[in-house]
Design a protein around this motif. Sequence first.
Motif, mmCIF file in Angstrom:
data_model
loop_
_atom_site.group_PDB
_atom_site.id
_atom_site.type_symbol
_atom_site.label_atom_id
_atom_site.label_comp_id
_atom_site.label_asym_id
_atom_site.label_seq_id
_atom_site.Cartn_x
_atom_site.Cartn_y
_atom_site.Cartn_z
ATOM 1 N N LEU A 1 0.832 -1.202 0.000
ATOM 2 C CA LEU A 1 0.000 0.000 0.000
ATOM 3 C C LEU A 1 0.866 1.252 0.000
ATOM 4 N N GLU A 2 1.873 1.257 0.854
ATOM 5 C CA GLU A 2 2.749 2.429 0.963
ATOM 6 C C GLU A 2 3.377 2.764 -0.382
ATOM 7 N N ALA A 3 3.691 1.760 -1.156
ATOM 8 C CA ALA A 3 4.320 1.980 -2.463
ATOM 9 C C ALA A 3 3.334 2.476 -3.507
ATOM 10 N N GLN A 4 2.035 2.362 -3.207
ATOM 11 C CA GLN A 4 1.026 2.714 -4.207
ATOM 12 C C GLN A 4 0.311 4.039 -3.941
ATOM 13 N N TRP A 5 0.590 4.677 -2.801
ATOM 14 C CA TRP A 5 -0.125 5.935 -2.542
ATOM 15 C C TRP A 5 0.186 6.956 -3.632
ATOM 16 N N PRO A 6 -0.816 7.669 -4.124
ATOM 17 C CA PRO A 6 -0.597 8.655 -5.194
ATOM 18 C C PRO A 6 0.332 9.788 -4.739
ATOM 19 N N GLN A 7 1.167 10.262 -5.644
ATOM 20 C CA GLN A 7 2.048 11.389 -5.341
ATOM 21 C C GLN A 7 1.252 12.633 -4.956
ATOM 22 N N THR A 8 0.046 12.759 -5.503
ATOM 23 C CA THR A 8 -0.784 13.933 -5.209
ATOM 24 C C THR A 8 -1.206 13.985 -3.744
ATOM 25 N N TRP A 9 -1.030 12.885 -3.015
ATOM 26 C CA TRP A 9 -1.389 12.867 -1.604
ATOM 27 C C TRP A 9 -0.279 13.398 -0.696
ATOM 28 N N ASN A 10 0.905 13.637 -1.249
ATOM 29 C CA ASN A 10 2.037 13.974 -0.399
ATOM 30 C C ASN A 10 1.794 15.216 0.454
ATOM 31 N N GLY A 11 1.292 16.270 -0.168
ATOM 32 C CA GLY A 11 1.039 17.501 0.568
ATOM 33 C C GLY A 11 -0.050 17.326 1.609
ATOM 34 N N GLN A 12 -1.092 16.590 1.231
ATOM 35 C CA GLN A 12 -2.179 16.347 2.184
ATOM 36 C C GLN A 12 -1.678 15.517 3.368
ATOM 37 N N ARG A 13 -0.794 14.575 3.086
ATOM 38 C CA ARG A 13 -0.255 13.740 4.166
ATOM 39 C C ARG A 13 0.569 14.581 5.141
ATOM 40 N N LYS A 14 1.311 15.540 4.618
ATOM 41 C CA LYS A 14 2.081 16.432 5.493
ATOM 42 C C LYS A 14 1.150 17.184 6.447
ATOM 43 N N VAL A 15 0.030 17.644 5.931
ATOM 44 C CA VAL A 15 -0.928 18.358 6.771
ATOM 45 C C VAL A 15 -1.526 17.420 7.815
ATOM 46 N N LEU A 16 -1.941 16.231 7.389
ATOM 47 C CA LEU A 16 -2.540 15.275 8.319
ATOM 48 C C LEU A 16 -1.555 14.870 9.412
ATOM 49 N N ASP A 17 -0.298 14.641 9.036
ATOM 50 C CA ASP A 17 0.713 14.280 10.028
ATOM 51 C C ASP A 17 0.936 15.423 11.016
ATOM 52 N N THR A 18 0.901 16.654 10.519
ATOM 53 C CA THR A 18 1.074 17.814 11.401
ATOM 54 C C THR A 18 -0.087 17.931 12.381
ATOM 55 N N LEU A 19 -1.289 17.666 11.907
ATOM 56 C CA LEU A 19 -2.454 17.710 12.794
ATOM 57 C C LEU A 19 -2.293 16.726 13.938
ATOM 58 N N GLN A 20 -1.956 15.502 13.606
ATOM 59 C CA GLN A 20 -1.899 14.471 14.645
ATOM 60 C C GLN A 20 -0.691 14.635 15.555
ATOM 61 N N ARG A 21 0.418 15.093 15.005
ATOM 62 C CA ARG A 21 1.605 15.308 15.838
ATOM 63 C C ARG A 21 1.373 16.455 16.828
ATOM 64 N N THR A 22 0.672 17.492 16.368
ATOM 65 C CA THR A 22 0.468 18.669 17.205
ATOM 66 C C THR A 22 -0.657 18.470 18.215
ATOM 67 N N LEU A 23 -1.719 17.798 17.789
ATOM 68 C CA LEU A 23 -2.899 17.598 18.645
ATOM 69 C C LEU A 23 -3.226 16.105 18.663
ATOM 70 N N PRO A 24 -2.472 15.310 19.403
ATOM 71 C CA PRO A 24 -2.598 13.842 19.297
ATOM 72 C C PRO A 24 -3.962 13.286 19.689
ATOM 73 N N ASP A 25 -4.737 13.993 20.511
ATOM 74 C CA ASP A 25 -6.043 13.472 20.929
ATOM 75 C C ASP A 25 -7.184 14.166 20.193
ATOM 76 N N LEU A 26 -6.918 14.598 18.982
ATOM 77 C CA LEU A 26 -7.901 15.393 18.265
ATOM 78 C C LEU A 26 -9.067 14.546 17.742
ATOM 79 N N ILE A 27 -10.174 15.237 17.490
ATOM 80 C CA ILE A 27 -11.331 14.698 16.774
ATOM 81 C C ILE A 27 -11.400 15.426 15.440
#
Length: 536
Positions: free
Chosen positions: A351-377
């Motif tokens: 799966l990791e090898a198949q994620w679209p390149q267009t998701w890279n920026g969105q993934r950075k945002v999602l990772d930042t959300l969870q890293r900054t606010l780990p108990d978020l909804i």
Amino acid sequence: MLTCGELLVELLEGFGVDTVFGIPGVHTVELYRGLPNTRIRHVTPRHEQGAGFMADGYARVSGKPGVCFIITGPGMTNITTAMGQAYADSIPMLVISAVNNTEQLGMGGGRLHELPSQSNLVSGVAAFSHTLMRPDELPEVLTRAFAVFNGARPRPVHIEIPIDVITAPADHVRRKLGALPSRPGPCPDAIQRAAQLLKAAKRPLVLLGGGCADADGEAQRLVEALDAPTAYTINAKGVLPKGHPLALGCNQAWVPVRQMVLESDLILAIGTELGETDYDVVFDGNFRIESKLIRVDIDAEQLNRNYPADVAILSDSCLAMKALLAALDPAPAFSADSVGCQRAAKVRDELEAQWPQTWNGQRKVLDTLQRTLPDLIVAGDSTQPVYSGNHLFEATRTRSWFNSATGYGTLGYGLPAAIGAKLAAPERPVIALIGDGGIQFTLPELASAVEAGAPIIVLLWNNSGYGEIKRYMQNRDIPTIGVDIYTPDFQGLARAFGCNAETATSLEHLEELLKSAAKADRPTLIEVWEHAEFLA
């Protein structure tokens, strides 16, 4: 004199209701007379659709039904979209509306807010719709509604009360509420047949749905006892701990998981309808189950929809999993380097090898959300980071990631749903993840958030239009008409509503904004532009 309307709020409080969403109107004001005598909080949205979405978000986080007071006629037509979303995702919602006087029903006299039949209008998005003709019926009908929420597949219930019945005397009505049913347990014979198949399986696979949201401990113990790779639906995110070695995420539409489904010799599906928006989001019809199938569901009709079961267990998911664990005892000790974990790790790598390149920026945002606010909804809309996040984001617990990209698929859901979620869990950070197109459906609910003291974080993904639909049209050589929409000054609008507003200029800046917003006393809109350099 106690009126039926006053008795209603008294009984609602008796069922544990602490919040009601609604917009008063001339046909419903008598429902409000008794509210000051209760501890029930009233929240005023700016549109009845917003009321329904708030109730939905409140229910998804709290596990309790969201309750709405809705005006006759246009109020009911406005809320039916929200009821449709809740119906599709099995969310408990109680919609109480007025309706014209009893002697006027069905007469077509052109009365204010008159419809031929409100009940018929909402019957397709409700477990049931009842017209209350006498105050004496109220305890029984409310008990029936909460019985659906408590002991069956939870879905919206509509109770309409004629104006003259709302004001009718109710002192004589017996207050006793009926006992609510326990959730149904499984048939022992069905559990034994399922256990025999599970013990004999060499390559089992488990599919968990939203019906397992309150049974995460049982789910983890069961999949470990089976040593079975496990995929789950969007509404079941968090059912396995983040990083669990048997977890496959919500990736049933991706080829590696589909291949595992075909290679498995037994599939156990619990609390999932095996529906398109979780199992075939690419809409190509290529998710197939060809092995033996054990299904567990609280809804008897659902047990053979989409895919017929070899063993059908009508039961609450938690009770069924406890029974299966008992039947499998003694289960082998679980090991993180087991055969099942190795199977799951191989699929995760693919799966990791198949994620679209267009998701890279969105993934950075999602990772930042969870890293900054780990108990978020996260209450999401139909927007690009939500679509990718359904696959990439792993919630730390259940009832923490949900959105309208599944099931009914409405736009504008994320903002009001986040308000409801924040009211249900005021101690946790809540993010409305929404696009510039979707937010314009329910933008005025920013005022509702300010008024209700719900300091949510609105993460606005801006691509100046309906980007996902535009891409879909381009891929099919369809002229891109209607998707490049006018983009207003969202920050100016947010500030006018009394919110904080900023644009993120880097991931570090986004992190700072999130930390500040989590401490704010008012909603904060954080705008992220899709084509920002820091997301390249």
